[in-house]
Design an enzyme around this catalytic site. Structure first.
Site, mmCIF file in Angstrom:
data_model
loop_
_atom_site.group_PDB
_atom_site.id
_atom_site.type_symbol
_atom_site.label_atom_id
_atom_site.label_comp_id
_atom_site.label_asym_id
_atom_site.label_seq_id
_atom_site.Cartn_x
_atom_site.Cartn_y
_atom_site.Cartn_z
ATOM 1 C CG ASP A 99 -21.794 52.777 16.610
ATOM 2 O OD1 ASP A 99 -21.407 53.113 17.720
ATOM 3 O OD2 ASP A 99 -21.077 52.262 15.735
ATOM 4 C CB CYS A 145 -17.699 32.780 28.001
ATOM 5 S SG CYS A 145 -17.962 34.226 26.968
ATOM 6 C CB CYS A 174 -14.529 29.400 25.824
ATOM 7 S SG CYS A 174 -13.897 29.965 24.253
ATOM 8 C CB CYS A 205 -12.068 36.043 22.142
ATOM 9 S SG CYS A 205 -12.645 35.985 23.844
ATOM 10 C CB CYS A 228 -8.985 43.814 14.162
ATOM 11 S SG CYS A 228 -8.347 42.258 14.812
HETATM 12 C C1 B12 Z 1 -16.310 52.730 21.442
HETATM 13 C C2 B12 Z 1 -16.689 51.533 20.613
HETATM 14 C C3 B12 Z 1 -15.651 50.743 20.131
HETATM 15 C C4 B12 Z 1 -14.213 50.895 20.619
HETATM 16 C C5 B12 Z 1 -14.114 50.258 22.025
HETATM 17 C C6 B12 Z 1 -14.766 48.863 22.089
HETATM 18 C C7 B12 Z 1 -15.184 48.416 23.466
HETATM 19 N N1 B12 Z 1 -15.111 47.115 23.694
HETATM 20 O O1 B12 Z 1 -15.591 49.213 24.296
HETATM 21 C C8 B12 Z 1 -13.423 50.172 19.493
HETATM 22 C C9 B12 Z 1 -12.999 51.186 18.466
HETATM 23 C C10 B12 Z 1 -12.185 49.411 19.953
HETATM 24 C C11 B12 Z 1 -14.504 49.271 18.919
HETATM 25 C C12 B12 Z 1 -14.217 48.127 18.195
HETATM 26 C C13 B12 Z 1 -15.183 47.295 17.666
HETATM 27 N N2 B12 Z 1 -16.498 47.536 17.587
HETATM 28 CO CO1 B12 Z 1 -17.356 49.022 18.511
HETATM 29 N N3 B12 Z 1 -18.336 50.301 19.466
HETATM 30 C C14 B12 Z 1 -18.030 51.239 20.329
HETATM 31 C C15 B12 Z 1 -19.281 51.944 20.890
HETATM 32 C C16 B12 Z 1 -19.473 53.255 20.111
HETATM 33 C C17 B12 Z 1 -19.245 52.223 22.392
HETATM 34 C C18 B12 Z 1 -18.804 51.023 23.249
HETATM 35 C C19 B12 Z 1 -18.635 51.404 24.687
HETATM 36 O O2 B12 Z 1 -19.467 52.087 25.258
HETATM 37 N N4 B12 Z 1 -17.547 50.967 25.295
HETATM 38 C C20 B12 Z 1 -17.327 51.158 26.701
HETATM 39 C C21 B12 Z 1 -17.237 49.777 27.324
HETATM 40 C C22 B12 Z 1 -16.895 49.855 28.811
HETATM 41 O O3 B12 Z 1 -18.506 49.269 27.172
HETATM 42 P P1 B12 Z 1 -18.811 47.838 26.532
HETATM 43 O O4 B12 Z 1 -17.609 47.139 26.091
HETATM 44 O O5 B12 Z 1 -19.960 47.986 25.604
HETATM 45 O O6 B12 Z 1 -19.217 47.095 27.852
HETATM 46 C C23 B12 Z 1 -20.463 47.211 28.453
HETATM 47 C C24 B12 Z 1 -21.102 45.833 28.602
HETATM 48 O O7 B12 Z 1 -20.404 44.936 27.771
HETATM 49 C C25 B12 Z 1 -20.971 45.528 30.062
HETATM 50 N N5 B12 Z 1 -20.076 44.480 30.461
HETATM 51 C C26 B12 Z 1 -18.789 44.526 30.392
HETATM 52 N N6 B12 Z 1 -18.262 43.439 30.914
HETATM 53 C C27 B12 Z 1 -19.259 42.674 31.326
HETATM 54 C C28 B12 Z 1 -19.243 41.416 31.919
HETATM 55 C C29 B12 Z 1 -20.442 40.837 32.218
HETATM 56 C C30 B12 Z 1 -20.402 39.495 32.837
HETATM 57 C C31 B12 Z 1 -21.641 41.509 31.919
HETATM 58 C C32 B12 Z 1 -22.909 40.872 32.212
HETATM 59 C C33 B12 Z 1 -21.624 42.779 31.304
HETATM 60 C C34 B12 Z 1 -20.425 43.334 31.033
HETATM 61 O O8 B12 Z 1 -20.387 46.661 30.704
HETATM 62 C C35 B12 Z 1 -20.030 47.670 29.825
HETATM 63 C C36 B12 Z 1 -20.542 49.004 30.240
HETATM 64 O O9 B12 Z 1 -21.942 49.005 30.211
HETATM 65 C C37 B12 Z 1 -20.395 50.892 20.558
HETATM 66 C C38 B12 Z 1 -21.791 51.487 20.317
HETATM 67 C C39 B12 Z 1 -22.448 51.838 21.657
HETATM 68 N N7 B12 Z 1 -22.907 53.050 21.776
HETATM 69 O O10 B12 Z 1 -22.515 51.028 22.559
HETATM 70 C C40 B12 Z 1 -19.818 50.169 19.314
HETATM 71 C C41 B12 Z 1 -20.044 48.635 19.178
HETATM 72 C C42 B12 Z 1 -19.798 48.042 20.531
HETATM 73 N N8 B12 Z 1 -19.012 48.204 18.257
HETATM 74 C C43 B12 Z 1 -19.374 47.252 17.492
HETATM 75 C C44 B12 Z 1 -18.506 46.557 16.602
HETATM 76 C C45 B12 Z 1 -19.162 45.703 15.528
HETATM 77 C C46 B12 Z 1 -17.114 46.654 16.748
HETATM 78 C C47 B12 Z 1 -16.031 45.796 16.058
HETATM 79 C C48 B12 Z 1 -16.418 44.329 15.904
HETATM 80 C C49 B12 Z 1 -15.674 46.420 14.676
HETATM 81 C C50 B12 Z 1 -14.474 45.770 13.982
HETATM 82 N N9 B12 Z 1 -14.594 44.573 13.458
HETATM 83 O O11 B12 Z 1 -13.417 46.362 13.886
HETATM 84 C C51 B12 Z 1 -14.839 45.970 17.041
HETATM 85 C C52 B12 Z 1 -14.813 44.886 18.131
HETATM 86 C C53 B12 Z 1 -13.678 45.039 19.092
HETATM 87 C C54 B12 Z 1 -13.978 44.408 20.447
HETATM 88 N N10 B12 Z 1 -13.348 43.297 20.778
HETATM 89 O O12 B12 Z 1 -14.823 44.937 21.181
HETATM 90 C C55 B12 Z 1 -20.829 46.868 17.713
HETATM 91 C C56 B12 Z 1 -20.858 45.556 18.506
HETATM 92 C C57 B12 Z 1 -22.006 44.636 18.134
HETATM 93 C C58 B12 Z 1 -21.987 43.413 19.014
HETATM 94 N N11 B12 Z 1 -22.538 42.311 18.498
HETATM 95 O O13 B12 Z 1 -21.527 43.438 20.129
HETATM 96 C C59 B12 Z 1 -21.367 48.114 18.491
HETATM 97 C C60 B12 Z 1 -22.451 47.836 19.547
HETATM 98 C C61 B12 Z 1 -21.909 49.111 17.431
HETATM 99 C C62 B12 Z 1 -23.293 48.708 16.941
HETATM 100 N N12 B12 Z 1 -24.256 49.604 17.085
HETATM 101 O O14 B12 Z 1 -23.529 47.634 16.443
HETATM 102 N N13 B12 Z 1 -15.728 49.723 19.211
HETATM 103 S S1 SF4 Z 2 -10.643 43.410 17.387
HETATM 104 FE FE1 SF4 Z 2 -8.583 42.488 17.050
HETATM 105 S S2 SF4 Z 2 -7.162 43.774 18.212
HETATM 106 FE FE2 SF4 Z 2 -9.260 44.275 18.938
HETATM 107 S S3 SF4 Z 2 -9.577 42.944 20.701
HETATM 108 FE FE3 SF4 Z 2 -10.366 41.818 18.929
HETATM 109 S S4 SF4 Z 2 -8.620 40.591 18.191
HETATM 110 FE FE4 SF4 Z 2 -7.804 42.140 19.574
HETATM 111 S S1 SF4 Z 3 -14.362 33.019 22.118
HETATM 112 FE FE1 SF4 Z 3 -14.464 34.506 23.793
HETATM 113 S S2 SF4 Z 3 -16.506 35.380 23.659
HETATM 114 FE FE2 SF4 Z 3 -16.562 33.476 22.446
HETATM 115 S S3 SF4 Z 3 -17.252 31.907 23.901
HETATM 116 FE FE3 SF4 Z 3 -15.020 31.906 23.945
HETATM 117 S S4 SF4 Z 3 -14.510 33.291 25.669
HETATM 118 FE FE4 SF4 Z 3 -16.650 33.695 25.121
#
Ligand code: B12
Ligand code: SF4
Ligand code: SF4
Length: 350
Positions: A135, A189, A192, A195, A242
């Site tokens: 991260d 998924c 489903c 989420c 959350c």
């Molecule tokens: C910024 C960030 C956040 C932001 C934005 C989250 C987001 N979804 O982007 C916020 C603050 C909201 C956040 C929240 C959380 N986060 Co965060 N966050 C990050 C961080 C630093 C960057 C993520 C990022 O680049 N986002 C930009 C988006 C566009 O990228 P992405 O969602 O990762 O999507 C990529 C892939 O998923 C792919 N993709 C997207 N759609 C699809 C569809 C298909 C079919 C495929 C194949 C691929 C694909 O494309 C994207 C671009 O490459 C990462 C660490 C890192 N450097 O990666 C941790 C990270 C993602 N977070 C993490 C965690 C634990 C959380 C929380 C659970 C914490 C909490 N309980 O509050 C929540 C979960 C919220 C949620 N539903 O995602 C973990 C996730 C672990 C995991 N098992 O996935 C990470 C990886 C940190 C870590 N090192 O463990 N986070």
């Molecule tokens: S972490 Fe909570 S607010 Fe963020 S996408 Fe998941 S359910 Fe929604």
């Molecule tokens: S809860 Fe969301 S992430 Fe989990 S299997 Fe269902 S659609 Fe996929």
């Protein structure tokens, strides 16, 4: 030789307590266009760092020149025995994300990753360069981990493992050492949508796309300023992060506790007395929360969040404490506490 290096690293990763250790190549992320569109739409809110290093995020060889392999690791933070508190907004108690029930995972995993990187360097005889991340760098960790077969990106955008569910952290080592790659995982998924339906703020704008500006995790941890008024009531009693979208995922039936995080669980109760926490001053905050995830929001962020939670669930008993916060010199704390008092008073009148 490389096969041997991979075997040694995997065996060391296992000994250190990592749940998975798999490899992908250093090519550009397949989801580059998804990430770029996400940034263009402004879905990242005020997390400017996600935009700043755009080129690097889309090309890991700009992070480590001559990159050959990415070792992705998972670390479970599932706690089987813990009670998971209600988010029912009639109870004046706070809820925190499950990952925050441990000491800061960045510190814990950093130690392990250093050791693993040393093992990797020792296991090959030529000059190599390896960097570890948890991260902490401009890389798309979930994309890399999916390609290494650790898990698949779910519709809630988190990585899900068939062996761990979705309660795990991701970390990686980027290296110039060529290693045999693993097969990528594919999405599982199906139809489903649990989420998406469970999200209290409709932050999952469509499958696989999160609008961070609406996500409670962003609003309570990453956002430094004022929480938008229209979103405050939807936050309920969540004061740090959350988990709602994660908690409903059916793949969690396979979740297992990991060895790394277990000894670092915080002794704090999972049900948080909001009134008691609201009375904490800055020095007690520092003493109590140094080395924990709460340090990220600082005292002001936590008091802001507690004020919102009390505004949503508190009673007249909380007004003296909120009044003290309302007269605090910090404008953010003061504004949110004032809002909370108004909410409680409105409820009393109705
Ligand atoms: C910024 C960030 C956040 C932001 C934005 C989250 C987001 N979804 O982007 C916020 C603050 C909201 C956040 C929240 C959380 N986060 Co965060 N966050 C990050 C961080 C630093 C960057 C993520 C990022 O680049 N986002 C930009 C988006 C566009 O990228 P992405 O969602 O990762 O999507 C990529 C892939 O998923 C792919 N993709 C997207 N759609 C699809 C569809 C298909 C079919 C495929 C194949 C691929 C694909 O494309 C994207 C671009 O490459 C990462 C660490 C890192 N450097 O990666 C941790 C990270 C993602 N977070 C993490 C965690 C634990 C959380 C929380 C659970 C914490 C909490 N309980 O509050 C929540 C979960 C919220 C949620 N539903 O995602 C973990 C996730 C672990 C995991 N098992 O996935 C990470 C990886 C940190 C870590 N090192 O463990 N986070
Ligand atoms: S972490 Fe909570 S607010 Fe963020 S996408 Fe998941 S359910 Fe929604
Ligand atoms: S809860 Fe969301 S992430 Fe989990 S299997 Fe269902 S659609 Fe996929």
């Amino acid at each position: 030789m490389e096969v041997d290096a991979k075997r040694r690293v995997q065996s060391k990763a296992k000994a250190l307590g990592f749940d998975h250790c798999q490899v992908s190549d250093g090519s550009q992320p397949g989801s580059r266009s998804h990430y770029e569109a996400w940034i263009e739409k402004g879905r990242h809110g005020k997390m400017a760092y996600l935009e700043r290093n755009r080129e690097k995020r889309c090309d890991p060889s700009l992070v480590v020149p001559n990159l050959k392999s990415v070792i992705s690791l998972s670390t479970s933070y599932f706690q089987p025995s813990k009670r998971h508190p209600s988010t029912n907004s009639t109870i004046p108690r706070g809820v925190i994300a499950r990952y925050a029930r441990f000491r800061d995972y960045h510190d814990i995993l950093a130690e392990k990753l250093k050791e693993l990187t040393d093992e990797l360097t020792r296991s090959v005889s030529f000059d190599s360069h390896s960097l570890w991340y948890v991260d902490t760098g401009p890389i798309l960790e979930r994309d890399m981990a999916q390609r290494a077969g650790i898990g698949f990106v779910g519709k809630h955008t988190n990585l899900i493992s068939r062996r761990l569910g979705n309660w795990f952290f991701i970390s990686e080592i980027l290296t110039t050492i060529p290693l045999p790659v693993d097969s990528p995982e594919k999405n599982r998924c199906g139809t489903c949508q649990k989420c998406i339906t469970a999200c209290p703020t409709q932050a999952i704008s469509k499958p696989f796309e999160l609008d961070a500006r609406r996500c409670i995790s962003y609003l309570t941890i990453e956002l430094k300023g004022s929480i938008p008024l229209e979103l405050r009531p939807l936050i309920g009693n969540r004061i740090f992060g959350c988990d709602d979208c994660l908690a409903v995922c059916p793949w969690n039936r396979f979740a297992v506790e990991g060895r790394i995080m277990k000894p670092h669980a915080l002794s704090d109760p999972t049900d948080i007395d909001l009134e008691a926490w609201a009375q904490m001053d800055q020095s007690s905050f520092k003493e109590r929360f140094r080395g924990t995830p709460f340090f990220r929001t600082k005292w002001r962020g936590l008091m802001r969040n507690i004020s919102v939670a009390l505004g949503n669930t508190g009673t007249s008993r909380n007004i003296p404490t909120l009044s003290r916060l309302a007269s605090n010199e910090d404008a953010i704390v003061s504004e949110h506490a004032t809002w909370a008092i108004e909410q409680i008073q409105d409820r009393q009148q109705n």
